[in-house]
Write a protein that holds these residues in place. Structure first.
Motif, PDB file in Angstrom:
ATOM      1  N   ALA A 205       0.829  -1.207   0.000  1.00 15.26           N
ATOM      2  CA  ALA A 205       0.000   0.000   0.000  1.00 15.26           C
ATOM      3  C   ALA A 205       0.861   1.254   0.000  1.00 15.26           C
ATOM      4  O   ALA A 205       0.536   2.248  -0.666  1.00 15.26           O
ATOM      5  N   TYR A 206       1.975   1.235   0.737  1.00 16.03           N
ATOM      6  CA  TYR A 206       2.887   2.379   0.719  1.00 16.03           C
ATOM      7  C   TYR A 206       3.469   2.567  -0.679  1.00 16.03           C
ATOM      8  O   TYR A 206       3.513   3.689  -1.210  1.00 16.03           O
ATOM      9  N   VAL A 207       3.918   1.500  -1.298  1.00 15.07           N
ATOM     10  CA  VAL A 207       4.461   1.580  -2.655  1.00 15.07           C
ATOM     11  C   VAL A 207       3.435   2.191  -3.602  1.00 15.07           C
ATOM     12  O   VAL A 207       3.767   3.034  -4.453  1.00 15.07           O
ATOM     13  N   GLU A 208       2.185   1.795  -3.450  1.00 11.95           N
ATOM     14  CA  GLU A 208       1.157   2.308  -4.349  1.00 11.95           C
ATOM     15  C   GLU A 208       0.839   3.775  -4.097  1.00 11.95           C
ATOM     16  O   GLU A 208       0.472   4.509  -5.016  1.00 11.95           O
ATOM     17  N   ARG A 209       0.991   4.252  -2.869  1.00 11.11           N
ATOM     18  CA  ARG A 209       0.850   5.687  -2.624  1.00 11.11           C
ATOM     19  C   ARG A 209       1.948   6.462  -3.349  1.00 11.11           C
ATOM     20  O   ARG A 209       1.718   7.538  -3.902  1.00 11.11           O
ATOM     21  N   VAL A 210       3.150   5.915  -3.316  1.00 12.54           N
ATOM     22  CA  VAL A 210       4.262   6.550  -4.015  1.00 12.54           C
ATOM     23  C   VAL A 210       4.007   6.546  -5.517  1.00 12.54           C
ATOM     24  O   VAL A 210       4.210   7.558  -6.207  1.00 12.54           O
ATOM     25  N   ARG A 211       3.529   5.418  -6.030  1.00 17.25           N
ATOM     26  CA  ARG A 211       3.263   5.326  -7.470  1.00 17.25           C
ATOM     27  C   ARG A 211       2.164   6.328  -7.884  1.00 17.25           C
ATOM     28  O   ARG A 211       2.266   6.981  -8.920  1.00 17.25           O
ATOM     29  N   ALA A 212       1.106   6.441  -7.069  1.00 18.12           N
ATOM     30  CA  ALA A 212       0.016   7.366  -7.387  1.00 18.12           C
ATOM     31  C   ALA A 212       0.506   8.801  -7.468  1.00 18.12           C
ATOM     32  O   ALA A 212       0.004   9.603  -8.262  1.00 18.12           O
ATOM     33  N   ALA A 213       1.508   9.144  -6.654  1.00 17.07           N
ATOM     34  CA  ALA A 213       2.053  10.505  -6.638  1.00 17.07           C
ATOM     35  C   ALA A 213       3.135  10.711  -7.685  1.00 17.07           C
ATOM     36  O   ALA A 213       3.593  11.838  -7.883  1.00 17.07           O
ATOM     37  N   GLY A 214       3.573   9.638  -8.326  1.00 15.12           N
ATOM     38  CA  GLY A 214       4.684   9.750  -9.265  1.00 15.12           C
ATOM     39  C   GLY A 214       5.969  10.154  -8.588  1.00 15.12           C
ATOM     40  O   GLY A 214       6.846  10.768  -9.194  1.00 15.12           O
ATOM     41  N   GLY A 215       6.100   9.807  -7.299  1.00 15.14           N
ATOM     42  CA  GLY A 215       7.199  10.313  -6.500  1.00 15.14           C
ATOM     43  C   GLY A 215       8.248   9.288  -6.133  1.00 15.14           C
ATOM     44  O   GLY A 215       8.426   8.259  -6.793  1.00 15.14           O
TER      45      GLY A 215
END
Length: 269
Positions: A205-215
Motif C-alpha cells: 500500500a505504501y508503494v502504491e501511494r508513491v506510485r500514485a504521486a509519481g514520486g
C-alpha cells in the motif's frame, strides 16, 4: 485474501490519482515512480534473508552499516554483496542514539557527542567501508534517525565536511512520499521505517501511494525474518514480488536514485 484486498485498494487509489502527478521527477526510461529499499545496522538476517531474496528478484538495496559488531567473516559477505550491486552506506561506527531511546548503550549516547566527534566517527566508518568495497562516494543514515548531538544539530557540519553525498532520516508512511525534487534536502531525505511487524499488504500500500504521486519512496528496514524491528521474510518477499511485477516502478540503490533526483532538482526553475 487480505493481501489481495489491500493491494487492490492501493492500486485503485493509484489509478485514480491525478495524471499530472505522474512523472513529477521525470523518472528514467519512462518509469512512473521510484522506490529505494534500505536496511540498517548490518544485521545477520539481512545477509541471510534480505540479500538472497533481493538477488532472486533481481533488485538491489542499500545497506547502512555500523562497525561496532562487524566481524571479518561478515565483512567478506558484505564485500560480496557490494560486488553484486548492493550499496553499502555509512551508519557511523558506534550507532550513537539518545539515552532515552537506547538506555543500555550508555557509552555511545548522543548526549556525550558533539559535531566534531560525530563527524570523526563518520569519517572512520567511511574508511572501514572503503576497505570493504573500495568506493569513496558515500551515503549516510542518521542513527535512530536523530541529527542532534550534545544539544546541537550536526547536519550543518556534515553538509560542509564533504564526507557524505546524501543522507537518509526517518519519517512516516505519508511524509515520506516525496514529490518535489527541487525542495528535497539531499542531507535530510525522509523514509518510512515500518515497525510492529508490517505485513506485505501494508508495504505494498505504501508503494502504491508513491506510485500514485509519481514520486520517490524510501523504505527503512532493520531485521528481515529475524533480529529486531523485524519484518517477516514472507512480508518482505511479498513486497519484492509486487515490485518485480510492476516494472514501471524504478527500484535502485539510494545513491543512484538521489543522483537522478538532485540532477532533476537542479534543472527545475
Amino acid at each position: 485474501m487480505r493481501l489481495v484486498l489491500f493491494a487492490a485498494l492501493a492500486w485503485a487509489l493509484a489509478a485514480a490519482g491525478p495524471a499530472a502527478a505522474q512523472g513529477a521527477f521525470a523518472w528514467p526510461k519512462g518509469k512512473r515512480a521510484a522506490i529505494v529499499l534500505t536496511y540498517d545496522d548490518a544485521m545477520p538476517s539481512q545477509l541471510d534473508v534480505a540479500i538472497p531474496q533481493l538477488d532472486a528478484a533481481g533488485l538491489k538495496g542499500t545497506f547502512f552499516l555500523d562497525a561496532d559488531s562487524l566481524t571479518p567473516a561478515e565483512m567478506l559477505r558484505w564485500r560480496r554483496a557490494a560486488k553484486s550491486g548492493h550499496e553499502l552506506g555509512n551508519h557511523s561506527v558506534n550507532h550513537p542514539c539518545p539515552r532515552a531511546m537506547l538506555p543500555r548503550a550508555e557509552h555511545h549516547v548522543t548526549e556525550t557527542y558533539d559535531t566534531q566527534s560525530m563527524l570523526a566517527e563518520i569519517g572512520v566508518m567511511n574508511a572501514v567501508l572503503f576497505g570493504i568495497d573500495g568506493l569513496t562516494a558515500r551515503t549516510y543514515a542518521y542513527p535512530c534517525s536523530q541529527s542532534l548531538v550534545g544539544g546541537e544539530d550536526y547536519r550543518g557540519g556534515l553538509r560542509t565536511s564533504g564526507l557524505i553525498r546524501y543522507a537518509r532520516t526517518g519519517g512516516d508512511a505519508y511524509r515520506s512520499v516525496i514529490t518535489d525534487a527541487a525542495s528535497l534536502d539531499p542531507l535530510d531525505v525522509p523514509s518510512w521505517g515500518p515497525v510492529d511487524h508490517p505485513d506485505g499488504a501494508q508495504l505494498i500500500a505504501y508503494v502504491e501511494r508513491v506510485r500514485a504521486a509519481g514520486g520517490l519512496g524510501v523504505l527503512q528496514f532493520h531485521g528481515v525474518g529475524g533480529d529486531y524491528l523485524e519484518v517477516s521474510a514472507q512480508a518482505h518477499q511479498q513486497l519484492l514480488d509486487h515490485l518485480k511485477r510492476n516494472p514501471d516502478i524504478w527500484v535502485a540503490p539510494f545513491q543512484q536514485v538521489m543522483d537522478h533526483v538532485t540532477k532533476v532538482g537542479a534543472a527545475t526553475p
